[in-house]
Scaffold this active site. Structure first.
Site, PDB file in Angstrom:
ATOM      1  N   GLY A 201      -0.838  -1.514   3.631  1.00  0.00           N
ATOM      2  CA  GLY A 201      -1.789  -2.544   3.227  1.00  0.00           C
ATOM      3  C   GLY A 201      -2.690  -2.098   2.092  1.00  0.00           C
ATOM      4  O   GLY A 201      -2.399  -1.115   1.411  1.00  0.00           O
ATOM      5  N   ALA A 202      -3.813  -2.835   1.922  1.00  0.00           N
ATOM      6  CA  ALA A 202      -4.692  -2.660   0.760  1.00  0.00           C
ATOM      7  C   ALA A 202      -3.807  -2.687  -0.490  1.00  0.00           C
ATOM      8  O   ALA A 202      -3.842  -1.773  -1.323  1.00  0.00           O
ATOM      9  CB  ALA A 202      -5.515  -1.386   0.862  1.00  0.00           C
TER      10      ALA A 202
ATOM     11  N   HIS B 225      -1.923  -3.276  -3.958  1.00  0.00           N
ATOM     12  CA  HIS B 225      -2.379  -3.254  -5.349  1.00  0.00           C
ATOM     13  C   HIS B 225      -1.183  -3.482  -6.248  1.00  0.00           C
ATOM     14  O   HIS B 225      -0.055  -3.720  -5.763  1.00  0.00           O
ATOM     15  CB  HIS B 225      -3.090  -1.929  -5.648  1.00  0.00           C
TER      16      HIS B 225
ATOM     17  N   GLY C  99       0.617  -1.517  -7.891  1.00  0.00           N
ATOM     18  CA  GLY C  99       1.720  -0.581  -7.653  1.00  0.00           C
ATOM     19  C   GLY C  99       2.676  -1.165  -6.614  1.00  0.00           C
ATOM     20  O   GLY C  99       3.895  -1.199  -6.803  1.00  0.00           O
ATOM     21  N   HIS C 100       2.106  -1.676  -5.496  1.00  0.00           N
ATOM     22  CA  HIS C 100       2.945  -2.319  -4.486  1.00  0.00           C
ATOM     23  C   HIS C 100       3.649  -3.534  -5.093  1.00  0.00           C
ATOM     24  O   HIS C 100       4.829  -3.770  -4.837  1.00  0.00           O
ATOM     25  CB  HIS C 100       2.094  -2.803  -3.307  1.00  0.00           C
TER      26      HIS C 100
END
Ligand code: PAF
Length: 283
Positions: free
Chosen positions: A31-32, A34, A36-37
């Site tokens: 999670g969290a 960004h 990049g994900h």
């Protein structure tokens, strides 16, 4: 966008895709989310019919209770980001700890032919057992054709490849380039916790890695390591945990350079109480 909170519901969804011969890409995350994900997910969408994104802060891979408690949890924002990429080709799987572990929140012990003893393995006890446990379990639940991992966690990527090979898991592991902020800082969920003064100086990490790459051409690995250690010793805010130049196949620290081998430099740095890692290809 669909979100599944338990493996039973996700299983029925996956079964439907399998019956219809659809391919599944998988991006495991804590999670969290960004950019990049987002770049891993976009790659997954290009190469598969659907992408499953898991959002699960895995307790067994944390060696510090405090780090686990402080890890950012932002599911509503994560879902917003995922929906902005695609509403009907992405599904999220956000299980509870119980859905994954039942009443037994423990990791299994894995051997990755020695890869687990280097770098992060030396500094974060039990970390890769926790990573192996969760990733293997998620692979069994999601049954993806391809799974996407960022090169920022290069050692993790190598370890997952080894896990898949040793356990004959039918998934192709795809490594993806490090996504960086415009000032060079590698994207990480932990960046959101950096205080402004630390966020400001954090690009120093990539800057020194780039110089290490230049220096590696004409200097020994020891000389480059010494140079990096001096740079951080002089820095007021950033504290170096390790800088290591390693052979990318074994991840062992290089003693003598050979032009038949491929090397990468790996770094772990504390910015206040936030641990940041990064790496760079050297040749
Ligand atoms: O890289 C991460 O975010 C985690 O280690 C992973 C692969 C999602 C397993 O919890």
């Amino acid at each position: 966008m669909k979100i599944y909170y338990n493996k039973k519901d996700l299983n029925s969804y996956v079964e439907g895709l399998k019956i219809n011969k659809k391919t599944i890409g998988f991006v495991p995350t804590m999670g969290a989310l960004h950019l990049g994900h987002a770049s891993l997910i976009e790659k997954g969408l290009k190469q598969n019919d659907f992408v499953v994104v898991s959002v699960f802060v895995n307790p067994t891979q944390f060696d510090s209770k405090e780090d686990l408690i402080k890890y950012p949890r932002t599911l509503d924002n994560d879902v917003k980001l995922l929906s902005s990429i695609s509403k009907n080709k992405i599904v999220a799987y956000a299980p509870s700890v119980e859905d994954i572990y039942g009443n037994h929140v423990k990791s299994t012990s894995f051997s990755y032919d020695g890869l687990e003893h280097e770098m992060e393995g030396r500094f974060r006890s039990g970390h890769f057992d926790g990573v192996g446990t969760i990733v293997k379990r998620l692979f069994e639940i999601v049954r993806p054709d391809k799974a996407y991992f960022g090169e920022k966690d290069f050692q993790q990527l190598m370890i997952i490849k080894k896990l898949v090979e040793k356990h004959h898991i039918p998934v192709k592991v795809v490594g993806c380039k490090i996504h960086r902020a415009t000032d060079g800082l590698a994207m990480s969920s932990r960046n959101s916790r950096l205080k402004p003064e630390y966020r400001k100086v954090a690009p120093f990490i990539f800057k020194t890695l780039k110089t290490a790459k230049e220096k590696f051409d004409g200097n020994s690995a020891n000389k480059v390591t010494e140079w990096i250690e001096n740079q951080f010793a002089k820095h007021d805010l950033l504290e170096l945990e390790y800088f290591i130049i390693a052979d990318i196949d074994t991840l062992r620290t290089v003693k003598r350079k050979s032009n038949k081998k491929t090397y990468r430099a790996f770094i772990a740095v504390y910015a206040d109480d936030i641990r940041l890692i990064d790496n760079i290809a050297l040749n």
